[in-house]
Design an enzyme around this catalytic site. Sequence first.
Site, short mmCIF file in Angstrom:
data_model
loop_
_atom_site.label_atom_id
_atom_site.label_comp_id
_atom_site.label_asym_id
_atom_site.label_seq_id
_atom_site.Cartn_x
_atom_site.Cartn_y
_atom_site.Cartn_z
N SER A 108 0.87 -1.17 0.00
CA SER A 108 0.00 0.00 0.00
C SER A 108 0.90 1.23 0.00
O SER A 108 2.02 1.17 0.53
CB SER A 108 -0.90 0.01 1.24
OG SER A 108 -1.49 1.28 1.42
N SER A 109 0.43 2.34 -0.57
CA SER A 109 1.28 3.53 -0.66
C SER A 109 1.67 4.08 0.71
O SER A 109 2.64 4.85 0.82
CB SER A 109 0.60 4.62 -1.48
OG SER A 109 -0.65 4.96 -0.94
N CYS A 110 0.97 3.69 1.76
CA CYS A 110 1.32 4.18 3.10
C CYS A 110 2.56 3.49 3.66
O CYS A 110 3.01 3.83 4.75
CB CYS A 110 0.14 4.00 4.05
SG CYS A 110 -0.31 2.29 4.36
N TYR A 137 -0.79 -0.37 10.23
CA TYR A 137 -1.13 -1.03 8.98
C TYR A 137 0.08 -1.10 8.06
O TYR A 137 0.36 -2.14 7.44
CB TYR A 137 -2.27 -0.26 8.30
CG TYR A 137 -2.63 -0.75 6.92
CD1 TYR A 137 -3.42 -1.88 6.76
CD2 TYR A 137 -2.21 -0.06 5.78
CE1 TYR A 137 -3.77 -2.34 5.49
CE2 TYR A 137 -2.57 -0.49 4.52
CZ TYR A 137 -3.35 -1.63 4.37
OH TYR A 137 -3.68 -2.06 3.11
N LYS A 141 2.20 -4.39 6.20
CA LYS A 141 2.42 -4.50 4.76
C LYS A 141 3.90 -4.54 4.42
O LYS A 141 4.32 -5.27 3.51
CB LYS A 141 1.74 -3.32 4.06
CG LYS A 141 0.23 -3.42 4.00
CD LYS A 141 -0.21 -4.60 3.16
CE LYS A 141 -1.68 -4.66 2.92
NZ LYS A 141 -2.07 -5.80 2.08
N HIS A 180 -12.35 4.60 3.02
CA HIS A 180 -11.32 5.57 2.66
C HIS A 180 -12.01 6.79 2.04
O HIS A 180 -13.23 6.88 1.97
CB HIS A 180 -10.32 4.95 1.70
CG HIS A 180 -9.40 3.97 2.35
ND1 HIS A 180 -9.69 2.62 2.42
CD2 HIS A 180 -8.20 4.13 2.98
CE1 HIS A 180 -8.70 2.00 3.05
NE2 HIS A 180 -7.79 2.89 3.40
#
Length: 310
Positions: A108-110, A137, A141, A180
């Site tokens: 995920s981009s986070c 989170y 990932k 989201h």
Amino acid sequence: MEKNGKIYIAGHTGMVGSAIVRRLKADGYNNLVLRTHAELDLTNQSAVNSFFKKEKPEYVIIAAARVGGIRENNTYPAEFIYTNAMINMNIINAAHNNSCKKLMALGSSCIYPKMADQPIKESSLLTGFLEPTNEAYSIGKIAAIEMCKFYKKQYGDNFISCMPTNIYGINDDFSENGSHVIPALIRKFHSAKENNLDEVVAWGTGSPLREFLYVDDAADAIVFLMNNYDGNEHVNIGTGEEITIKELTEKIKDFTHYTGRLVFDVSKPDGTPRKFVDSSFIHSLGWKHKISLDEGLRTTIENYLTFVLS
């Protein structure tokens, strides 16, 4: 991937997983292994090991995850890190132990540092502090991405990973606590319209920049990488286009035909100021997104009105 190969899609009922299933079936892959959460608890190591020992999937795509917006990430960080880490650790290790030919883990981009240089290159991973509102989170990932790399390094497993930018679309989570930004705004504007409310309040200043990828484009990229990439590092998947949250909110306001006021609550968090990934590598391999943001938003709104509210 061979057309008759046995493919396990973890998380096939979710937004991304269901899009991957649609894509695979459209491409003629019909030997799919699917299990719901009720049928297989992916945080249960023994259950996952038994499943892999029995089914022996040749290809695995991990789309299963516990996901949520800023509010839920802030409220339940322990559950987010535990669930996401366990899902990935159990599946990746079981795939290794049962001679899986190829595995894909979704990031995920986070996962990237909050203040990473923009656009964010794959090499930015683990070079700075994470955004605090979704740190738990993110770590779950990151563990999956690093596991793929190290299982490849130590055992030679063909385990790869990818990092899609913010995904939205059909089968998104429109719930109040789990959604989201795009599904949350669609729900807010529709509810305000139905209840004749004079205004809609959006979180933050509206200034952060975001990049959005329609879920069917994400699925297309994932299948593309399964067939065209065997490298050691994770691969960014994005559109190369970004928009401010304010502009996005105004688009959704227009597309839902809401005519009241739009107010930004600046006391609420903005999150990361900018998340724009460098997708030049996957573009160099020959993949590009096909669905524009306007088209994707309209389709998502139609899906919400037709199926989610029915």
